[in-house]
Design an enzyme around this catalytic site. Structure first.
Site, mmCIF file in Angstrom:
data_model
loop_
_atom_site.group_PDB
_atom_site.id
_atom_site.type_symbol
_atom_site.label_atom_id
_atom_site.label_comp_id
_atom_site.label_asym_id
_atom_site.label_seq_id
_atom_site.Cartn_x
_atom_site.Cartn_y
_atom_site.Cartn_z
ATOM 1 N N THR A 22 0.822 -1.208 0.000
ATOM 2 C CA THR A 22 0.000 0.000 0.000
ATOM 3 C C THR A 22 0.858 1.260 0.000
ATOM 4 O OG1 THR A 22 -1.505 1.285 1.394
ATOM 5 C CG2 THR A 22 -0.131 -0.307 2.528
ATOM 6 N N ASP A 23 0.284 2.335 -0.522
ATOM 7 C CA ASP A 23 1.000 3.625 -0.490
ATOM 8 C C ASP A 23 1.135 4.149 0.941
ATOM 9 O OD1 ASP A 23 -1.665 4.332 -0.049
ATOM 10 O OD2 ASP A 23 -1.742 5.840 -1.638
ATOM 11 N N GLU A 24 0.355 3.564 1.881
ATOM 12 C CA GLU A 24 0.402 4.054 3.259
ATOM 13 C C GLU A 24 1.754 3.803 3.911
ATOM 14 O OE1 GLU A 24 -2.885 3.523 5.847
ATOM 15 O OE2 GLU A 24 -4.353 3.713 4.250
ATOM 16 N N TYR B 82 -1.698 -0.287 11.193
ATOM 17 C CA TYR B 82 -1.918 -0.965 9.902
ATOM 18 C C TYR B 82 -0.745 -0.720 8.959
ATOM 19 C CZ TYR B 82 -3.364 -1.394 5.025
ATOM 20 O OH TYR B 82 -3.382 -1.684 3.686
ATOM 21 N N LYS C 127 2.127 -3.302 7.370
ATOM 22 C CA LYS C 127 2.353 -3.503 5.928
ATOM 23 C C LYS C 127 3.812 -3.187 5.577
ATOM 24 C CE LYS C 127 -0.332 -4.434 3.119
ATOM 25 N NZ LYS C 127 -0.788 -5.776 2.624
ATOM 26 N N ASN D 276 -8.283 2.044 -3.426
ATOM 27 C CA ASN D 276 -9.136 1.432 -4.454
ATOM 28 C C ASN D 276 -10.602 1.693 -4.148
ATOM 29 O OD1 ASN D 276 -7.571 -1.614 -5.653
ATOM 30 N ND2 ASN D 276 -6.576 0.219 -4.899
HETATM 31 P P1 NAD Z 1 -10.204 -6.751 2.593
HETATM 32 O O1 NAD Z 1 -10.153 -6.440 4.048
HETATM 33 O O2 NAD Z 1 -11.426 -6.402 1.812
HETATM 34 O O3 NAD Z 1 -9.955 -8.318 2.377
HETATM 35 C C1 NAD Z 1 -8.968 -9.017 3.084
HETATM 36 C C2 NAD Z 1 -9.182 -10.502 2.829
HETATM 37 O O4 NAD Z 1 -8.126 -11.215 3.488
HETATM 38 C C3 NAD Z 1 -10.496 -11.043 3.391
HETATM 39 O O5 NAD Z 1 -11.102 -11.921 2.454
HETATM 40 C C4 NAD Z 1 -10.084 -11.799 4.647
HETATM 41 O O6 NAD Z 1 -10.935 -12.879 4.966
HETATM 42 C C5 NAD Z 1 -8.695 -12.294 4.232
HETATM 43 N N1 NAD Z 1 -7.834 -12.550 5.387
HETATM 44 C C6 NAD Z 1 -7.625 -11.729 6.461
HETATM 45 N N2 NAD Z 1 -6.783 -12.321 7.324
HETATM 46 C C7 NAD Z 1 -6.441 -13.519 6.790
HETATM 47 C C8 NAD Z 1 -5.600 -14.572 7.205
HETATM 48 N N3 NAD Z 1 -4.931 -14.520 8.367
HETATM 49 N N4 NAD Z 1 -5.468 -15.640 6.402
HETATM 50 C C9 NAD Z 1 -6.152 -15.724 5.232
HETATM 51 N N5 NAD Z 1 -6.972 -14.766 4.800
HETATM 52 C C10 NAD Z 1 -7.119 -13.666 5.563
HETATM 53 O O7 NAD Z 1 -8.909 -6.070 1.992
HETATM 54 P P2 NAD Z 1 -8.703 -5.341 0.577
HETATM 55 O O8 NAD Z 1 -9.144 -3.939 0.686
HETATM 56 O O9 NAD Z 1 -9.217 -6.202 -0.503
HETATM 57 O O10 NAD Z 1 -7.109 -5.324 0.526
HETATM 58 C C11 NAD Z 1 -6.386 -6.424 -0.014
HETATM 59 C C12 NAD Z 1 -4.907 -6.138 0.060
HETATM 60 O O11 NAD Z 1 -4.602 -4.951 -0.672
HETATM 61 C C13 NAD Z 1 -4.393 -5.873 1.480
HETATM 62 O O12 NAD Z 1 -3.140 -6.474 1.601
HETATM 63 C C14 NAD Z 1 -4.279 -4.362 1.576
HETATM 64 O O13 NAD Z 1 -3.268 -4.000 2.472
HETATM 65 C C15 NAD Z 1 -3.913 -4.007 0.145
HETATM 66 N N6 NAD Z 1 -4.346 -2.672 -0.334
HETATM 67 C C16 NAD Z 1 -5.645 -2.276 -0.206
HETATM 68 C C17 NAD Z 1 -6.026 -1.046 -0.742
HETATM 69 C C18 NAD Z 1 -7.468 -0.568 -0.666
HETATM 70 O O14 NAD Z 1 -7.743 0.573 -1.049
HETATM 71 N N7 NAD Z 1 -8.418 -1.380 -0.201
HETATM 72 C C19 NAD Z 1 -5.089 -0.247 -1.400
HETATM 73 C C20 NAD Z 1 -3.764 -0.691 -1.480
HETATM 74 C C21 NAD Z 1 -3.413 -1.910 -0.966
HETATM 75 O O1 DAU Z 2 -4.130 4.078 0.509
HETATM 76 C C1 DAU Z 2 -4.387 2.720 0.497
HETATM 77 C C2 DAU Z 2 -5.205 2.330 1.711
HETATM 78 O O2 DAU Z 2 -6.532 2.816 1.501
HETATM 79 C C3 DAU Z 2 -5.222 0.821 1.960
HETATM 80 O O3 DAU Z 2 -3.922 0.398 2.267
HETATM 81 C C4 DAU Z 2 -6.180 0.467 3.107
HETATM 82 O O4 DAU Z 2 -6.277 -0.934 3.240
HETATM 83 C C5 DAU Z 2 -7.555 1.033 2.772
HETATM 84 O O5 DAU Z 2 -8.454 0.777 3.828
HETATM 85 C C6 DAU Z 2 -7.461 2.527 2.502
HETATM 86 O O6 DAU Z 2 -7.122 3.236 3.731
HETATM 87 P P1 DAU Z 2 -7.808 4.641 4.130
HETATM 88 O O7 DAU Z 2 -7.650 4.818 5.571
HETATM 89 O O8 DAU Z 2 -7.354 5.724 3.220
HETATM 90 O O9 DAU Z 2 -9.355 4.277 3.718
HETATM 91 P P2 DAU Z 2 -10.735 4.562 4.456
HETATM 92 O O10 DAU Z 2 -11.807 4.209 3.483
HETATM 93 O O11 DAU Z 2 -10.785 3.975 5.812
HETATM 94 O O12 DAU Z 2 -10.725 6.142 4.636
HETATM 95 C C7 DAU Z 2 -10.577 7.006 3.512
HETATM 96 C C8 DAU Z 2 -10.570 8.433 4.041
HETATM 97 O O13 DAU Z 2 -11.883 8.749 4.533
HETATM 98 C C9 DAU Z 2 -9.629 8.654 5.198
HETATM 99 O O14 DAU Z 2 -9.056 9.946 5.092
HETATM 100 C C10 DAU Z 2 -10.534 8.585 6.435
HETATM 101 C C11 DAU Z 2 -11.852 9.112 5.911
HETATM 102 N N1 DAU Z 2 -13.052 8.546 6.543
HETATM 103 C C12 DAU Z 2 -13.185 7.185 6.596
HETATM 104 C C13 DAU Z 2 -14.285 6.606 7.193
HETATM 105 C C14 DAU Z 2 -14.402 5.103 7.265
HETATM 106 C C15 DAU Z 2 -14.052 9.378 7.032
HETATM 107 O O15 DAU Z 2 -13.954 10.622 6.945
HETATM 108 N N2 DAU Z 2 -15.149 8.804 7.605
HETATM 109 C C16 DAU Z 2 -15.301 7.449 7.727
HETATM 110 O O16 DAU Z 2 -16.327 7.008 8.305
#
Ligand code: NAD
Ligand code: DAU
Length: 339
Positions: A125-127, A153, A157, A183
């Protein structure tokens, strides 16, 4: 080609499973997922009977289960999506983030070493780069930006990323890492900003915006992320990190207002609540490397992607309705009750 996709019942992993099965009808995709609160088997229902697909419920931290699967499937590639992914939950309980995101990654890579593998890909992740100031729009995260994390978190990562690069240097494991921005799209769990706001707005419930709502995220349609990973596992250079993002920065409040406009709901639903602890101000990816080296460019413009996403949630209430009852309601009350 046999590919193990961990976390394939979650948001991005499931979109990746669909992308790969559609694009490569001769590949075998094995999904390994623990089915935590974020994993949803109904998401994968349409492919459960596909002979090229297998689902295995297991924890990536469970060495015996992981080894057994490697012995059975002899994977060519492992793509690790499995993670605890929600920043707010990591602030409440860091421990499980360290277990799954760091220990789980090491268990998978140990199996890769033991059984041999063509590629281990870590979905990061970019985080891991921390945040950028709002008043410096000229700054972007490149692959050389120092790791500088804010939340449990992102720290977990980053720990995993360092371990992946160490396994490459120390053991010669053929690894790649992608670091993507936020995403959005189908199957996004409704604890995250966009699906949370869509679903609450549909119910005319208050929309909790953290702090001043001016925090900026760099949004990418999930299919574009899947295409980037597809390119990296096939053509990416071993040992390399690739940033993935589409230069689509938006303030949270503007996203929320856009969702309300699309749904024809009033901005009176917006409620400013206590800020997230350690809240990162701005993320912005420089995707020059993946563009120049692998020819990747995002295909879905945000204006189209967000409309498609809202439409998906309107048409797929049967997917999210069961999620937002029971345990999820307890979560919402616990996280937002005092805000
Ligand atoms: P998500 O939380 O929607 O899904 C995570 C999945 O992993 C779930 O199906 C869960 O059951 C499974 N899981 C959790 N713990 C596990 C374990 N111990 N063993 C096996 N399976 C397990 O997450 P997401 O948003 O789809 O993110 C997927 C990946 O992409 C993560 O590694 C996250 O850090 C990375 N990522 C997410 C975003 C985003 O915007 N969502 C952006 C950049 C990177
Ligand atoms: O940048 C990539 C990351 O994006 C991934 O690595 C993480 O897995 C993914 O969860 C996401 O993290 P963020 O913290 O950016 O996403 P989230 O949707 O939780 O929050 C997006 C922004 O919105 C953040 O600035 C917090 C804000 N927010 C979020 C929630 C849930 C609110 O203002 N209100 C809310 O209720």
């Amino acid at each position: 080609m046999n590919i193990i996709v961990t976390g394939g019942a979650g948001f991005i992993g499931s979109n990746f499973v669909y992308h790969m099965l559609n694009k490569y009808p001769d590949y075998r995709i094995i999904c390994l997922d623990k089915l935590t609160y974020a994993g949803n088997l109904s998401t994968l229902e349409p492919v459960m009977s596909n002979p090229n697909f297998r689902f295995v419920k297991a924890d990536i931290c469970d060495k015996a289960a992981v080894d057994k699967l490697f012995e059975e499937e002899k994977p060519d590639i492992v793509v690790n999506f499995a993670a605890e992914s929600h920043v707010d939950r990591s602030i409440e309980n860091p421990q499980i983030f360290l277990e799954t995101n760091i220990i789980g990654t090491s268990v998978l890579m140990d199996a890769c070493r033991k059984y041999g593998i063509k590629r281990y890909h870590q979905v990061s992740t970019d985080e891991v780069y921390g945040d950028l100031p709002l008043d410096r729009p000229d700054l972007f995260f490149t692959e050389n930006t120092p790791i500088h994390t804010s939340s449990p978190y992102s720290s977990s990562k980053a720990g995993a990323d360092l371990l992946v690069l160490a396994y490459h240097r120390t053991y010669g494991l053929p690894v790649t890492i992608s670091r993507c921005s936020n995403n959005y799209g189908p199957y996004h769990f409704p604890e995250k900003l966009i699906p949370l706001m869509i679903i609450r707005a549909l119910h005319d419930e208050s929309l909790p915006v953290y702090g001043d709502g001016l925090n900026v995220r760099d949004w990418l349609y999930v299919e574009d992320h899947c295409k980037a990973i597809d390119l990296i596992i096939h053509n990416g250079k071993v040992g390399e990190v690739y940033n993935v993002g589409g230069h689509n920065e938006m303030a949270n409040i503007d996203i929320v207002k856009l969702i309300l406009k699309e749904l024809g709901k009033s901005e009176d639903l917006i409620t400013y609540v206590t800020d997230r602890a350690g809240h990162d101000r701005r993320y912005a990816i420089d995707p020059t490397k993946i563009h120049n080296d692998l020819g990747w460019l995002p295909e879905t413009k945000f204006a189209d992607g967000i409309v498609k996403t809202i439409k998906w949630y309107l048409e797929n209430e049967s997917w999210w309705q069961p999620i937002i009852s029971g345990e999820y309601m307890d979560y919402y009350q616990k996280m937002y009750g005092d805000k």
